[in-house]
Every structure is written in structure tokens, then in C-alpha cells.
Design an enzyme around this catalytic site. Structure first.
Site, mmCIF file in Angstrom:
data_model
loop_
_atom_site.group_PDB
_atom_site.id
_atom_site.type_symbol
_atom_site.label_atom_id
_atom_site.label_comp_id
_atom_site.label_asym_id
_atom_site.label_seq_id
_atom_site.Cartn_x
_atom_site.Cartn_y
_atom_site.Cartn_z
ATOM 1 N N THR A 46 0.834 -1.201 0.000
ATOM 2 C CA THR A 46 0.000 0.000 0.000
ATOM 3 C C THR A 46 0.868 1.249 0.000
ATOM 4 O O THR A 46 0.444 2.305 -0.470
ATOM 5 C CB THR A 46 -0.929 0.003 1.228
ATOM 6 N N TYR A 133 5.951 -13.058 2.542
ATOM 7 C CA TYR A 133 4.704 -12.730 1.853
ATOM 8 C C TYR A 133 4.479 -13.721 0.713
ATOM 9 O O TYR A 133 5.193 -13.714 -0.291
ATOM 10 C CB TYR A 133 4.783 -11.311 1.305
ATOM 11 N N LYS A 158 2.498 -14.060 5.567
ATOM 12 C CA LYS A 158 1.361 -13.265 5.094
ATOM 13 C C LYS A 158 0.869 -13.896 3.803
ATOM 14 O O LYS A 158 1.645 -14.109 2.869
ATOM 15 C CB LYS A 158 1.793 -11.818 4.851
#
Length: 302
Positions: A46, A133, A158
Site C-alpha cells: 500500500t 509474503y 502473510k
């Protein structure tokens, strides 16, 4: 390093000349911590990791560490080719972060043992705990996930794939490895609230919230409702806020970041636009986002 609550992924503000705006980043992070962020993941997806220089990642991390002042964990992203990711990791540690979010290798597809090698070679560059991730080019089998989880520096996973069956097998495999009792999993899908109930069903209660960056009131109300079993409010927010937000997000590639950044500006902190190759939302989409935020706020105050 233990996470709880809503995980905050701040945007990266840019000044009028396109440079990193450290003052506004500090303001943005401070507001998120004050709203109850369970952790701050700065300069990540983000936060336009893909568009930041290594120096900017280090500076953003230092701003986050200074601003949070130990009130909540701070992590920053490392990724790309091994030498680049190792440089990121070194810089993030030097900036004082509590951990690293390790993104998948860039573009190239690799065998499972290659992914293990990637994690091992990057983590040896730092003493910080690392959250890996899983998304894009990194799709782990349960055996590979268990092997990565057993590496000394790896503290979490994640998930950005959204394959619940695969993730359930991974959770069970990792939990069977001795010494992984404190290993943490979290849902990292865009607009993760849409799938949070499903992930809770396989024992993954943590999730990242892009909405928290621009509407922490809505994000925390949803998290509270989900945790306390307020199914009515959960359903209302999914139907009237999160669902329509996902529909808008999916209309333009990159809006998972662009809409969040626009939302922060709409709520009163001008954080500038996004860097190429992303595009800022159109006026029509900004108007729709404004209405969605208003509706979400109405729902939690009804």
C-alpha cells in the site's frame, strides 16, 4: 514481536515535486497509531514499495520508528533480486525497525527449494525477524512453508493468494513443526475484510487492513464486530461498504493502492498522488469513494 488487532499499512506521501514527504508520513502514521494500529508496515504494498528507492525505504522506516516511539511494532518491506533485498534488509535494520516483510522474488518463477533458498539468503543479511509474503511468484506447498517457518529468522507468513484450502494445509503443517508456537499467520489479500471470516475458520485471525489507512473508524468497528460476534454489523459493512469498495477497486488495475491514497487525502491529509505506473482515481471514482466512506461511517454510527 507479537501482532494483535488491525495491521496498518500506511501510504507513502509525496510532496508536490514528487519527493518523499516525511512530515506528512509522520502525521499519517501518528493518526494510525492513535487509532489503535496493531502494527505499522511502512513502505510495503500500500506504501508503493514498487516505486520507492532503497534510500526512500530506509527514510520512511526511520520516520515510522521515530513516530511510533515503541508503541507498536514497525516493519518495512524488502524484496526483488537477492542483492537488492539484502540491501533493503540491512537498511531497514539500520533504521531501527522491529521486523521485515519479505516480498516474493521479482517475476521469475522458481522451484520450491529455490524459494527456500531465497528466504534463507535474504534473512542472513539481518538479525531482524522476517514475515514472508506468499503471493505472485511465491506459491508455497505445505512442506515448503514448514521448511521456511523453521528458519531461525522467519516469524510469520502473510498470505496474498486467497487459496483457503492451500492455506489451511500450510497452517496445519507449520503448527506441526516444533518451536513454531509463536509463528504468526495473517491474511494479506487486498481489502482483506472481505475474506476475514473465512480465514478465521482456519485459525488465521490477523489481517492487514488497507481501509484502516483512510477510515480507521470503519476498520476498527469491523474488527471489533468480527471478534465479538456481531454478525449483523459485519454483514452490513460487507454488503454496504467493503463489497462496493472491492467492485470499485477492481474497475482499474492498481486501484488497490490508488483508492487508498485518495481516501487518505479525502479524509483531510493531502498525501499526493501515486507514482507511475499507477494512476490516480478519476473524478467520478473519487465521488463514488466519497459516498462509500460516508456510507461506512453511517453504518457504524447507526
Amino acid at each position: 514481536m507479537k501482532f494483535q488487532g488491525v495491521l496498518f499499512f500506511p501510504v507513502t506521501p509525496f510532496a508536490a515535486d514528487g519527493s518523499l514527504d516525511e512530515e506528512r508520513l509522520a502525521q499519517h502514521i501518528e493518526s494510525g497509531v492513535a487509532a489503535g494500529a496493531g502494527a505499522v508496515f511502512v513502505a510495503c504494498g500500500t506504501g508503493e514499495f514498487h516505486a520507492l528507492s532503497a534510500d526512500e525505504i530506509e527514510r520512511a522506516t526511520r520516520v515510522a520508528v521515530t513516530t511510533t516511539a515503541g508503541r507498536t511494532p514497525v516493519l518495512a518491506a524488502a524484496g526483488g533480486p537477492v542483492p537488492v533485498a539484502r540491501d533493503h534488509a540491512t537498511r531497514i535494520e539500520r533504521a531501527g525497525a522491529d521486523g521485515i516483510l519479505l516480498l516474493p522474488p521479482y517475476l521469475v518463477n522458481a522451484p520450491q527449494q529455490g524459494l527456500v533458498r531465497y528466504v534463507r539468503e535474504v534473512t542472513t543479511a539481518t538479525s531482524l525477524p522476517v514475515v514472508f509474503y506468499q503471493r505472485g511468484t511465491a506459491r508455497l506447498t505445505e512442506a515448503t512453508a514448514a521448511e521456511i517457518a523453521a528458519l531461525p529468522s522467519v516469524a510469520g507468513l502473510k498470505d496474498g493468494l486467497g487459496d483457503i484450502e492451500r492455506m489451511h494445509r500450510i497452517v496445519r503443517a507449520v503448527r506441526a513443526v516444533p518451536g513454531t508456537e509463536d509463528f504468526q499467520f495473517f491474511n494479506g489479500l487486498p481489502t482483506a475484510e472481505m475474506t476475514a471470516p473465512a480465514y478465521r475458520g482456519i485459525g488465521v485471525e490477523l489481517y492487514s487492513s488497507a481501509v484502516f489507512a483512510f477510515a480507521p473508524e470503519i476498520a476498527t468497528a469491523f474488527h471489533r464486530a468480527l471478534t465479538e460476534g456481531d454478525d449483523t454489523l459485519v454483514a452490513t459493512l460487507l454488503d454496504e461498504f467493503y463489497g462496493p469498495l472491492v467492485e470499485l477497486r477492481d474497475e482499474v488495475p492498481g486501484y488497490a493502492v490508488s483508492l487508498v491514497k485518495a481516501g487518505v487525502t479525502l479524509r483531510g491529509l493531502d498525501v499526493g498522488g501515486v507514482r507511475a505506473p499507477l494512476l490516480d482515481p478519476t473524478p467520478e471514482h473519487m465521488a463514488r469513494l466519497t459516498k462509500l466512506i460516508d456510507r461506512g461511517l453511517e453504518a457504524i454510527h447507526a
